[in-house]
Scaffold this motif. Sequence first.
Motif, PDB file in Angstrom:
ATOM      1  N   THR A  13       2.700   9.117  -6.275  1.00 15.28           N
ATOM      2  CA  THR A  13       2.940  10.542  -6.041  1.00 15.28           C
ATOM      3  C   THR A  13       4.248  10.993  -6.678  1.00 15.28           C
ATOM      4  O   THR A  13       4.316  12.056  -7.311  1.00 15.28           O
ATOM      5  CB  THR A  13       2.975  10.834  -4.531  1.00 15.28           C
ATOM      6  N   ILE A  68       1.381   4.174  -3.017  1.00 15.18           N
ATOM      7  CA  ILE A  68       1.040   5.582  -2.783  1.00 15.18           C
ATOM      8  C   ILE A  68       2.253   6.477  -3.025  1.00 15.18           C
ATOM      9  O   ILE A  68       2.161   7.514  -3.693  1.00 15.18           O
ATOM     10  CB  ILE A  68       0.497   5.763  -1.353  1.00 15.18           C
ATOM     11  N   VAL A 104      -2.473  10.299   2.329  1.00 14.04           N
ATOM     12  CA  VAL A 104      -3.297  10.983   1.329  1.00 14.04           C
ATOM     13  C   VAL A 104      -2.817  12.419   1.125  1.00 14.04           C
ATOM     14  O   VAL A 104      -3.065  13.030   0.073  1.00 14.04           O
ATOM     15  CB  VAL A 104      -4.787  10.964   1.736  1.00 14.04           C
ATOM     16  N   VAL A 129      -4.162   7.348  -6.662  1.00 12.93           N
ATOM     17  CA  VAL A 129      -3.234   7.361  -5.528  1.00 12.93           C
ATOM     18  C   VAL A 129      -3.958   7.832  -4.268  1.00 12.93           C
ATOM     19  O   VAL A 129      -3.848   7.224  -3.193  1.00 12.93           O
ATOM     20  CB  VAL A 129      -2.021   8.266  -5.824  1.00 12.93           C
ATOM     21  N   TRP A 163       0.835  -1.202   0.000  1.00  6.03           N
ATOM     22  CA  TRP A 163       0.000   0.000   0.000  1.00  6.03           C
ATOM     23  C   TRP A 163       0.872   1.255   0.000  1.00  6.03           C
ATOM     24  O   TRP A 163       0.674   2.174  -0.805  1.00  6.03           O
ATOM     25  CB  TRP A 163      -0.905   0.027   1.234  1.00  6.03           C
ATOM     26  N   LEU A 196      -6.327   5.149  -3.098  1.00  3.57           N
ATOM     27  CA  LEU A 196      -5.622   4.079  -2.388  1.00  3.57           C
ATOM     28  C   LEU A 196      -5.378   4.454  -0.929  1.00  3.57           C
ATOM     29  O   LEU A 196      -5.568   3.640  -0.023  1.00  3.57           O
ATOM     30  CB  LEU A 196      -4.281   3.792  -3.069  1.00  3.57           C
ATOM     31  N   ALA A 197      -4.951   5.690  -0.725  1.00  3.97           N
ATOM     32  CA  ALA A 197      -4.659   6.128   0.643  1.00  3.97           C
ATOM     33  C   ALA A 197      -5.927   6.171   1.493  1.00  3.97           C
ATOM     34  O   ALA A 197      -5.930   5.736   2.650  1.00  3.97           O
ATOM     35  CB  ALA A 197      -3.989   7.499   0.616  1.00  3.97           C
TER      36      ALA A 197
END
Length: 237
Positions: free
Chosen positions: A142, A138, A193, A178, A134, A181-182
């Motif tokens: 980013t 992320i 996030v 992204v 995870w 996902l967060a």
Amino acid sequence: MALTWASALAMQVRPEPRLLGLAFAGTLFVYTVDRLRDLERDRVTSPRRSAFVERFEPWLRMQVAVAALVALALGLGAGMRVVVVAGTVAVFGLLHRRLKHLLLAKPIYLTAAWAGVVVGMPAAHDPAARHVVWVALIVAGTVTSNVVLSNLRDDEGAAARLGHRRALAVAAINLLPVAALALLGPVAVRPLVLLPLFMAGDGAGFRPSEHYGALAVDGALLAGALGAAGWASAAAT
């Protein structure tokens, strides 16, 4: 260093000071070497930075040596698994000058390198790390948008081929999954996030100036990482 701290907290492991120092010293080493080796090209895209490098070149060369020694000492102190990860990233960092001219290579290897530093090293150091995939996704997502914006500012790579509007659209669209996902991931990763949110804000205010490239692009990553680390630390108390 801040991104390593935030990632370690998201993986629910203690931010190891040696890893934070290694991330800082290693990044400083690779970045400074790149600035010294790429001085000619930088005179066109970043004249202020080039002037600074030329003025302080002897000191920057000393900085490279000190950073390398510090990184080596901290890496050895952190264990061989960390040394392997850091060494692999360092190889890609030193090949940066050659690889970055390949059309699609730069976003791929820079994203992998950053994920290796900020996710791979803490995970290698502490096998109890959780949510590694995870956190890696992320961070990688980013950083990919960060690289696109950086390339657009420097008129390099695929971003230059896409043009201003398309490159900005790619960077923005990439950040949507992204952020999802967060937000949809385990509770521990939700502070991350802030990484795509800060990067999205950076893209919305894009300016093709040297100051923007030097401060805003990487500054958004730093601000997001510090915010995520602060959020995670507050939630843990």
